[in-house]
Design a protein around this motif. Structure first.
Motif, PDB file in Angstrom:
ATOM      1  N   VAL A  19       0.841  -1.193   0.000  1.00 61.05           N
ATOM      2  CA  VAL A  19       0.000   0.000   0.000  1.00 61.05           C
ATOM      3  C   VAL A  19       0.878   1.244   0.000  1.00 61.05           C
ATOM      4  N   GLY A  20       0.480   2.256  -0.745  1.00 62.22           N
ATOM      5  CA  GLY A  20       1.182   3.530  -0.730  1.00 62.22           C
ATOM      6  C   GLY A  20       0.276   4.632  -0.225  1.00 62.22           C
ATOM      7  N   LEU A  21       0.717   5.353   0.798  1.00 58.71           N
ATOM      8  CA  LEU A  21      -0.031   6.492   1.335  1.00 58.71           C
ATOM      9  C   LEU A  21       0.769   7.764   1.114  1.00 58.71           C
ATOM     10  N   ALA A  60      -2.684  13.660  10.580  1.00 55.20           N
ATOM     11  CA  ALA A  60      -3.197  13.038   9.354  1.00 55.20           C
ATOM     12  C   ALA A  60      -2.422  11.779   9.027  1.00 55.20           C
ATOM     13  N   GLY A  61      -1.109  11.797   9.271  1.00 55.08           N
ATOM     14  CA  GLY A  61      -0.324  10.589   9.033  1.00 55.08           C
ATOM     15  C   GLY A  61      -0.791   9.454   9.916  1.00 55.08           C
ATOM     16  N   ALA A  62      -1.044   9.760  11.183  1.00 53.97           N
ATOM     17  CA  ALA A  62      -1.540   8.735  12.102  1.00 53.97           C
ATOM     18  C   ALA A  62      -2.900   8.218  11.660  1.00 53.97           C
ATOM     19  N   ALA A 120       4.652   6.691  14.353  1.00 54.51           N
ATOM     20  CA  ALA A 120       4.277   6.589  15.771  1.00 54.51           C
ATOM     21  C   ALA A 120       3.027   5.731  15.928  1.00 54.51           C
ATOM     22  N   ALA A 121       2.037   5.934  15.069  1.00 55.30           N
ATOM     23  CA  ALA A 121       0.809   5.141  15.133  1.00 55.30           C
ATOM     24  C   ALA A 121       1.097   3.681  14.807  1.00 55.30           C
ATOM     25  N   ALA A 122       1.968   3.447  13.837  1.00 53.93           N
ATOM     26  CA  ALA A 122       2.304   2.073  13.456  1.00 53.93           C
ATOM     27  C   ALA A 122       3.003   1.342  14.597  1.00 53.93           C
ATOM     28  N   ARG A 123       3.898   2.005  15.268  1.00 50.71           N
ATOM     29  CA  ARG A 123       4.599   1.368  16.394  1.00 50.71           C
ATOM     30  C   ARG A 123       3.638   1.050  17.526  1.00 50.71           C
ATOM     31  N   GLU A 139      -3.977   4.430  10.553  1.00 49.42           N
ATOM     32  CA  GLU A 139      -5.002   3.815  11.406  1.00 49.42           C
ATOM     33  C   GLU A 139      -6.158   3.291  10.568  1.00 49.42           C
ATOM     34  N   ALA A 140      -6.467   3.979   9.476  1.00 44.03           N
ATOM     35  CA  ALA A 140      -7.574   3.571   8.615  1.00 44.03           C
ATOM     36  C   ALA A 140      -7.324   2.225   7.954  1.00 44.03           C
TER      37      ALA A 140
END
Length: 302
Positions: free
Chosen positions: A100-102, A123-125, A156-159, A129-130
């Motif tokens: 996936v590319g964001l 927005a990155g988080a 940070a959200a991924a970790r 998260e989505a």
């Protein structure tokens, strides 16, 4: 007097020291200048091979458990991540959601700048998260500067979800690397056009992403020898390529290869297994599934 602008501390934002007035140069000299700058990039990427290799193995191990590879970036970095993600399904026969590319600012940012998007860590988080992340996923944060808030928020959200996090940047000792499990830092130095990280930095980033995604696919059994045997023929060019792949991998003639591909719904790996084992498509698919998709384990390594 020293500058208090943090950008001035970044090698990618520095003057190149030549004092070159680009507009005063002949076109032949300009072309040589850009090419000379690019010529160093592969060697600089080479300095990061140990960590790139560790990243490949870690990505593949998680993908083998059902995880995804997610690229996150802003501007040029985001576009390169989306490009890499979009090229994996046709090359390796993967479902679209596996890589996936964001990009900060969403799809519109692929063709136009979205003002302020890269500065929004929240927005990155939210964007990662989505995806309903799991511990098996890998999130690659891409930022030439190594300090883009959107990408830092995503990592940070991924970790927080237990994902493997990887940073790809073109400066050293970056906040992005500090926030990731693995930091790939390619120190490309000043750009020919000051701060234009679509140049050397973009080239280095493309090389790193190519290596990560391609070799993860190799580890997952998406190749046989150096053939892209998980290719699924969906247009005339790919049909011709698939026939050549099946002929090379199986030793069959072109007509026999084309017939096997038709019976295998255009899937080259299944067609090769059919021809080598002398079985129909259902039995070939079953053998491949039992071998975890590793064609070499089904028909022998060549």
């Amino acid at each position: 007097m020293p500058s208090d602008d943090p950008l001035d501390a970044l090698a990618t934002e520095a003057l190149d020291g030549t004092g070159t007035d680009l507009a005063a140069l002949a076109t032949a000299d300009l072309v040589r200048l850009v090419n000379d700058a690019d010529a160093d990039v592969a060697g600089l990427v080479r300095t990061q091979l140990p960590v790139i290799g560790a990243a490949v193995d870690a990505i593949a191990e998680r993908m083998a458990r059902g995880g995804r590879l997610v690229h996150v970036g802003a501007g040029t970095s985001g576009r390169l991540g989306v490009l890499d993600a979009s090229e994996i399904p046709p090359t390796f026969g993967t479902p679209p959601g596996l890589v996936v590319g964001l990009i900060a600012g969403g799809p519109a940012a692929l063709v136009s700048a979205v003002e302020g998007a890269e500065d929004d860590a929240g927005a990155g988080a939210r964007d990662v998260e989505a995806l309903a992340l799991t511990e098996a996923d890998t999130v690659v944060g891409i930022a030439a500067s190594g300090r883009t808030p959107y990408v830092l928020g995503a990592l940070a959200a991924a970790r927080a979800h237990g994902c493997l996090t990887i940073a790809v940047s073109c400066n050293t000792s970056t906040p992005l690397s500090a926030a990731a499990d693995l930091g790939i830092e390619v120190p490309v130095g000043p750009e020919v056009v000051r701060g234009s990280t679509r140049l050397r930095s973009g080239t280095a980033t493309k090389m790193v992403l190519n290596t990560l995604s391609t070799l993860a696919m190799v580890r997952l059994g998406k190749t046989y020898g150096n053939l892209m045997v998980d290719l699924r023929a969906t247009n005339e060019k790919l049909r011709r390529r698939a026939v050549r792949i099946v002929v090379t991998a199986s030793g069959a003639g072109e007509d026999e290869a084309a017939a096997a591909l038709a019976a295998a719904d255009g899937h080259a790996k299944t067609a090769v297994a059919m021809l080598v084992l002398g079985v129909g498509a259902p039995a070939a698919r079953a053998a491949l599934e039992a071998a975890g998709g590793q064609l070499g384990d089904v028909v022998g390594h060549r």
